[in-house]
Design a protein around this motif. Structure first.
Motif, PDB file in Angstrom:
ATOM      1  N   PRO A  69       0.787  -1.227   0.000  1.00  0.00           N
ATOM      2  CA  PRO A  69       0.000   0.000   0.000  1.00  0.00           C
ATOM      3  C   PRO A  69       0.827   1.289   0.000  1.00  0.00           C
ATOM      4  N   LEU A  70       2.135   1.193  -0.240  1.00  0.00           N
ATOM      5  CA  LEU A  70       2.955   2.408  -0.292  1.00  0.00           C
ATOM      6  C   LEU A  70       2.494   3.318  -1.424  1.00  0.00           C
ATOM      7  N   GLU A  71       2.805   4.582  -1.288  1.00  0.00           N
ATOM      8  CA  GLU A  71       2.527   5.559  -2.338  1.00  0.00           C
ATOM      9  C   GLU A  71       3.852   6.081  -2.871  1.00  0.00           C
ATOM     10  N   PRO A  72       3.922   6.322  -4.191  1.00  0.00           N
ATOM     11  CA  PRO A  72       5.164   6.884  -4.737  1.00  0.00           C
ATOM     12  C   PRO A  72       5.344   8.334  -4.310  1.00  0.00           C
ATOM     13  N   LEU A  73       6.600   8.733  -4.184  1.00  0.00           N
ATOM     14  CA  LEU A  73       6.940  10.113  -3.855  1.00  0.00           C
ATOM     15  C   LEU A  73       7.458  10.773  -5.133  1.00  0.00           C
ATOM     16  N   SER A  74       6.835  11.857  -5.519  1.00  0.00           N
ATOM     17  CA  SER A  74       7.169  12.533  -6.761  1.00  0.00           C
ATOM     18  C   SER A  74       8.379  13.444  -6.589  1.00  0.00           C
ATOM     19  N   LYS A  75       9.165  13.530  -7.676  1.00  0.00           N
ATOM     20  CA  LYS A  75      10.328  14.407  -7.647  1.00  0.00           C
ATOM     21  C   LYS A  75      10.522  15.041  -9.021  1.00  0.00           C
ATOM     22  N   SER A  76      11.191  16.176  -9.025  1.00  0.00           N
ATOM     23  CA  SER A  76      11.578  16.805 -10.291  1.00  0.00           C
ATOM     24  C   SER A  76      13.099  16.896 -10.384  1.00  0.00           C
ATOM     25  N   THR A  77      13.783  16.667  -9.276  1.00  0.00           N
ATOM     26  CA  THR A  77      15.243  16.657  -9.258  1.00  0.00           C
ATOM     27  C   THR A  77      15.731  15.287  -9.724  1.00  0.00           C
ATOM     28  N   PHE A  78      16.910  15.239 -10.325  1.00  0.00           N
ATOM     29  CA  PHE A  78      17.452  13.944 -10.713  1.00  0.00           C
ATOM     30  C   PHE A  78      17.784  13.123  -9.466  1.00  0.00           C
ATOM     31  N   SER A  79      18.386  13.731  -8.475  1.00  0.00           N
ATOM     32  CA  SER A  79      18.682  13.051  -7.219  1.00  0.00           C
ATOM     33  C   SER A  79      17.433  13.026  -6.348  1.00  0.00           C
ATOM     34  N   ALA A  80      17.031  11.827  -5.946  1.00  0.00           N
ATOM     35  CA  ALA A  80      15.876  11.721  -5.046  1.00  0.00           C
ATOM     36  C   ALA A  80      16.158  12.410  -3.721  1.00  0.00           C
ATOM     37  N   PHE A  81      17.421  12.417  -3.301  1.00  0.00           N
ATOM     38  CA  PHE A  81      17.775  13.001  -2.008  1.00  0.00           C
ATOM     39  C   PHE A  81      17.648  14.524  -2.011  1.00  0.00           C
ATOM     40  N   LYS A  82      17.630  15.141  -3.179  1.00  0.00           N
ATOM     41  CA  LYS A  82      17.466  16.599  -3.259  1.00  0.00           C
ATOM     42  C   LYS A  82      15.999  17.028  -3.178  1.00  0.00           C
ATOM     43  N   GLU A  83      15.072  16.074  -3.273  1.00  0.00           N
ATOM     44  CA  GLU A  83      13.647  16.367  -3.109  1.00  0.00           C
ATOM     45  C   GLU A  83      13.352  16.328  -1.609  1.00  0.00           C
ATOM     46  N   PRO A  84      12.986  17.476  -1.002  1.00  0.00           N
ATOM     47  CA  PRO A  84      12.831  17.519   0.462  1.00  0.00           C
ATOM     48  C   PRO A  84      11.912  16.451   1.047  1.00  0.00           C
ATOM     49  N   SER A  85      10.785  16.157   0.395  1.00  0.00           N
ATOM     50  CA  SER A  85       9.860  15.160   0.957  1.00  0.00           C
ATOM     51  C   SER A  85      10.485  13.763   0.955  1.00  0.00           C
ATOM     52  N   ILE A  86      11.275  13.454  -0.065  1.00  0.00           N
ATOM     53  CA  ILE A  86      11.933  12.146  -0.130  1.00  0.00           C
ATOM     54  C   ILE A  86      13.091  12.097   0.855  1.00  0.00           C
ATOM     55  N   GLN A  87      13.860  13.164   0.929  1.00  0.00           N
ATOM     56  CA  GLN A  87      14.968  13.224   1.883  1.00  0.00           C
ATOM     57  C   GLN A  87      14.447  12.995   3.299  1.00  0.00           C
ATOM     58  N   GLN A  88      13.318  13.601   3.621  1.00  0.00           N
ATOM     59  CA  GLN A  88      12.738  13.454   4.958  1.00  0.00           C
ATOM     60  C   GLN A  88      12.389  11.992   5.250  1.00  0.00           C
ATOM     61  N   VAL A  89      11.791  11.298   4.280  1.00  0.00           N
ATOM     62  CA  VAL A  89      11.420   9.894   4.481  1.00  0.00           C
ATOM     63  C   VAL A  89      12.675   9.033   4.649  1.00  0.00           C
TER      64      VAL A  89
END
Length: 179
Positions: A69-89
């Motif tokens: 049941p996970l949901e994908p986290l959207s990003k526009s940066t090439f690095s997932a770690f530069k997307e604040p919501s993904i970095q937080q997770v």
């Protein structure tokens, strides 16, 4: 040595028509599916990233179905770690070992790995669960990331390293998964 208590799985951009253009696409999807199932069996935190899904499309159904049941986290940066919501997770899991998989190896996987390494994460690049449109670009990404400190592994190697013992219910389930 990978430890279940300190390892998370990060899946990068296995989506849309791009996923169908990857070098050895069928093997990639098979290994990703196996790794996701193994990670779920071991209750590893899973981070699921998608690059501009409104433009590139959703994650390949064979992979997305396993991530429910996970949901994908959207990003526009090439690095997932530069997307604040993904970095937080990623940070919230408090797991400093990362199994990194997805596409494309020489762009988004590479840049995510570089940022994770810079922040002190131990990046385990799962070489049979990453790809690029060409073998040359995948190979170059692996060489550069190895030089920068990433550790190379495979799906089976990582799962058995996490398992550590050939006994118990989890081991029996893992063996069934591998067949």
């Amino acid at each position: 040595m990978l430890k279940q208590s300190n390892t998370q799985l990060i899946i990068i951009d296995v989506q849309g028509k791009l996923a169908q253009l990857m070098h050895q696409q069928e093997q990639l999807i098979e290994q990703l599916a196996l790794l996701i199932q193994g990670a779920k069996l071991m209750a590893l935190p899973i981070v699921w990233a998608e690059q501009l899904p409104d433009k590139l499309g959703a994650t390949t159904p064979q992979i997305a179905n396993l991530l429910t049941p996970l949901e994908p986290l959207s990003k526009s940066t090439f690095s997932a770690f530069k997307e604040p919501s993904i970095q937080q997770v990623i940070e919230q899991s408090q797991c400093k070992q990362v199994l990194l998989v997805g596409i494309e190896a020489h762009i988004c996987v590479y840049q995510t790995a570089m940022d994770l390494l810079a922040q002190g994460y131990e990046v385990h690049l799962v070489t049979d669960a990453i790809s690029s449109r060409t073998f040359e670009n995948k190979s170059l990404a692996i060489k550069k990331l190895t030089h920068e400190g990433a550790t190379l592994t495979s799906t089976e190697m990582a799962l058995f390293e996490l398992q550590q013992t050939a006994e118990g219910e989890q081991f029996r389930s893992l063996i069934k998964l591998m067949k």
